[in-house]
Structure formats: structure tokens, C-alpha cells
Design an enzyme around this catalytic site. Structure first.
Site, mmCIF file in Angstrom:
data_model
loop_
_atom_site.group_PDB
_atom_site.id
_atom_site.type_symbol
_atom_site.label_atom_id
_atom_site.label_comp_id
_atom_site.label_asym_id
_atom_site.label_seq_id
_atom_site.Cartn_x
_atom_site.Cartn_y
_atom_site.Cartn_z
ATOM 1 N N LYS A 40 0.824 -1.221 0.000
ATOM 2 C CA LYS A 40 0.000 0.000 0.000
ATOM 3 C C LYS A 40 0.854 1.266 0.000
ATOM 4 C CE LYS A 40 -3.792 -2.435 2.205
ATOM 5 N NZ LYS A 40 -4.462 -2.822 0.961
ATOM 6 N N GLY A 41 1.971 1.226 0.739
ATOM 7 C CA GLY A 41 2.830 2.403 0.774
ATOM 8 C C GLY A 41 3.462 2.679 -0.583
ATOM 9 N N ASN A 180 -12.117 2.592 3.110
ATOM 10 C CA ASN A 180 -13.147 2.183 2.158
ATOM 11 C C ASN A 180 -14.419 1.926 2.973
ATOM 12 O OD1 ASN A 180 -13.081 -0.438 3.208
ATOM 13 N ND2 ASN A 180 -11.727 -1.202 1.605
ATOM 14 N N LYS A 205 -17.273 1.202 -7.137
ATOM 15 C CA LYS A 205 -18.115 1.630 -8.279
ATOM 16 C C LYS A 205 -19.197 2.633 -7.864
ATOM 17 C CE LYS A 205 -20.940 -2.636 -8.310
ATOM 18 N NZ LYS A 205 -20.708 -2.954 -6.915
ATOM 19 N N GLY A 233 -7.583 1.999 -4.144
ATOM 20 C CA GLY A 233 -7.569 2.857 -2.946
ATOM 21 C C GLY A 233 -6.232 3.564 -2.804
ATOM 22 N N ASP A 234 -5.162 2.860 -3.109
ATOM 23 C CA ASP A 234 -3.821 3.465 -3.012
ATOM 24 C C ASP A 234 -3.674 4.590 -4.034
ATOM 25 O OD1 ASP A 234 -3.391 1.418 -1.176
ATOM 26 O OD2 ASP A 234 -2.592 0.077 -2.711
ATOM 27 N N LYS A 267 -6.442 -1.868 -15.771
ATOM 28 C CA LYS A 267 -5.390 -2.844 -16.119
ATOM 29 C C LYS A 267 -5.114 -3.749 -14.925
ATOM 30 C CE LYS A 267 -3.239 0.111 -19.534
ATOM 31 N NZ LYS A 267 -2.532 1.355 -19.492
HETATM 32 O O1 RIB Z 1 -3.840 -2.122 -1.764
HETATM 33 C C1 RIB Z 1 -3.310 -3.125 -2.575
HETATM 34 C C2 RIB Z 1 -2.059 -3.660 -1.972
HETATM 35 O O2 RIB Z 1 -2.371 -4.329 -0.766
HETATM 36 C C3 RIB Z 1 -1.363 -4.703 -2.811
HETATM 37 O O3 RIB Z 1 -0.445 -4.138 -3.710
HETATM 38 C C4 RIB Z 1 -0.720 -5.617 -1.787
HETATM 39 O O4 RIB Z 1 0.664 -5.575 -1.776
HETATM 40 C C5 RIB Z 1 -1.317 -5.201 -0.449
HETATM 41 O O5 RIB Z 1 -0.430 -4.483 0.311
#
Ligand code: RIB
Length: 285
Positions: A40-41, A180, A205, A233-234, A267
Site C-alpha cells: 500500500k505504501g 473504504n 463503483k 484505494g492506493d 489494467k
Molecule cells: O492495496 C493493494 C495492496 O495491498 C497490494 O499491492 C498488496 O501488496 C497489499 O499491500
């Protein structure tokens, strides 16, 4: 535009498409295997960098081939990796099961949990314009980072994922919370006090719900054909940081991040679909 600092996880993601979950003792076939950088980071850092942000990543990788790949990936996006440290551990690994665009994720933190105390967090944060945090590294580090950010008036964005029982006193120190809808239900009510300016609830969505002092506003989703929602989300968080550091107001920043997150799902792979600024500008409304 100011410096965007991300303190968080760096993983390698191994994903496969499947149509049913295996039972205990059962082997089933998956398809379309993907091996790509994640965490996530790191995802937030890459999302911000692809949109033109000046980004520093702070995190831990293992002394293995996945760690080298993850570092090379951050470098390829011109992210400052001065504070990505290699520790004698395995690099964080996420196993991702994809099903019709949705996903289930198991994360093995590895190096992400082997945080080095000698990291100069105060110097790093004092020079930031905004700080992005998630919950895939030791919570004590995240807590410390938030306290330092407050000391230097650096706004914070905290994505409470994976969700946990966070102390209310901690949540109320965060400037922008980005759960979320599932995570939002698990957070305490009345977070919108003290320093928290807004809670941005990402709803896939269904768009984004913005909770701030003016009440609750809904931003509809940007319509796309979803291939893989991993990392959406990231992308939202990284794009929101870019928008805020470039002077957009909250509403415009959320609209920008909402569009970036939608485009990222077109993608397969957490980072593959993350848009560049030009793609957002060319994608219409
Ligand atoms: O938010 C998606 C991410 O969560 C993925 O890339 C996975 O590595 C987890 O950390």
C-alpha cells in the site's frame, strides 16, 4: 508543489484469476498470473509520482530478489529512495486472488515489520508538505510519525487498511482519513473532531463519500471497465496528496483522486493502470 512523503509498506504481489475458492485439501487451477510491485505504501508513492508528485518513500525491503525488484521499480518512477532500507528479512509478499475485477489479499509483512529505529523520522517529516500513511507497518511507527507531523504542521492522510482497532485519540489527530466503506463501518463514530478535516470514504463503483464540517457529500464514480481493482484505494490516496499539494480545494482534490482511482482499475496489477496526469486530463468528465 511540495514534497510528498510516504511512510509505509513495500511488497511484491503475486496474483491469479480464479472462479472459486479452494476447499481445505483441494487444489484448483488459477489463470493469468501476475507478479508485480505492490504494497500500500509503495503503491501510493508510485501513484503520486506518476501524476508528477515529488515523492519520498520511507520503508523496508528484504535482502532478496523481490526487494531488489521493488527498489528498482521505485527508482524507475524517480521516487526518492534514500530512506528505503534493506533488512535481513524476506520482502513483504502479497498473495492476491482476483475474481471478476475484485480481489482477496493475504499479506505476509516480512521486512515491513522489521522497522529500523535509527531512521531519521523527524528530519524526514519536518521537510514534508504532506504525509501519507497506511497500516501495513508497525503501528508504533505510524503513531510516532503522526505525532511528529503535528509538531511541524504537516497534514496527514491515513488509509486505515488493513483495518484494526485504532485508538480514537490517534484517529482524531489525522487530517484526512481515507477508509473504504467496509473499513469505515469498523471505525468509531464521531471521528470528525479535533484535527480531522475530512473522512473520505471510497466506495468503489459507487464513488466517494466526503464527510466534512459541511456534512456529507457524494462524488459519483468515474465510469470505466474494471479489470482489477487492486491498488485503486492506493491510487486514490496518492492522487489526493498530489492534488492537495498543488493547491486544489478539497472537493476538486477528491474529484481528481476519484478519477485517478477509476482509471487505475482498467489494467491488471496494483500499479500498472495508475494514470499519468495527461491521461486524467484527456479522460473527460
Ligand atoms: O492495496 C493493494 C495492496 O495491498 C497490494 O499491492 C498488496 O501488496 C497489499 O499491500
Amino acid at each position: 508543489m511540495g514534497k510528498i512523503v510516504v511512510i509505509g509498506s513495500i511488497n511484491m504481489d503475486i496474483s491469479t484469476e480464479l472462479h472459486d475458492l479452494p476447499q481445505i485439501g483441494e487444489t484448483i487451477k488459477g489463470s493469468n498470473v501476475g507478479i508485480s510491485p505492490g504494497g500500500k505504501g509503495a503503491n501510493q508513492a508510485v501513484a503520486a509520482a506518476k501524476l508528477g508528485g515529488d515523492v519520498m518513500m520511507v520503508g523496508m525491503i528484504g535482502d532478496d530478489a523481490f526487494g531488489a525488484d521493488a527498489l528498482a521499480n521505485l527508482n524507475s518512477h524517480c521516487i526518492d529512495v534514500t530512506n528505503v532500507w534493506t533488512v535481513p528479512e524476506t520482502t513483504g509478499l502479497a498473495m492476491i486472488l482476483r475474481e471478476n475485477g475484485d480481489n482477496r489479499i493475504i499479506v505476509a509483512p516480512g521486512a515491513n515489520n522489521a522497522w529500523l529505529d535509527e531512521l531519521p523520522l523527524e528530519t524526514i517529516i519536518a521537510n514534508a508538505s504532506i504525509l501519507l500513511l497506511q497500516n501495513e507497518i508497525p503501528f508504533t511507527v505510524t503513531e510516532k510519525a503522526v505525532d511528529i507531523a503535528r509538531l511541524y504542521d504537516v497534514p496527514t492522510i491515513f488509509d486505515p487498511a488493513p483495518v484494526d482497532q485504532f485508538p480514537l485519540s490517534f484517529l482524531r489527530k489525522i487530517t484526512y482519513l481515507t477508509p473504504n466503506e467496509t473499513e469505515f463501518k469498523q471505525l468509531p463514530e464521531d471521528i470528525l473532531q479535533d484535527e480531522t478535516k475530512a473522512v473520505l470514504v471510497t466506495q468503489g463503483k459507487n464513488g466517494v463519500e466526503v464527510h466534512d464540517e459541511s456534512g456529507v457529500n457524494h462524488v459519483p464514480a468515474f465510469p470505466v471497465d474494471v479489470a482489477d481493482s487492486t491498488g485503486a484505494g492506493d491510487t486514490f490516496n496518492g492522487a489526493f496528496a498530489v492534488a492537495m499539494t498543488s493547491g486544489k480545494n478539497l472537493q476538486d482534490a477528491v474529484a481528481f483522486a476519484n478519477k485517478a482511482a477509476a482509471l487505475s482499475t482498467t489494467k491488471i496489477g496494483a500499479q500498472t493502470g495508475m494514470p499519468k496526469l495527461s491521461e486524467i486530463e484527456e479522460s473527460g468528465t
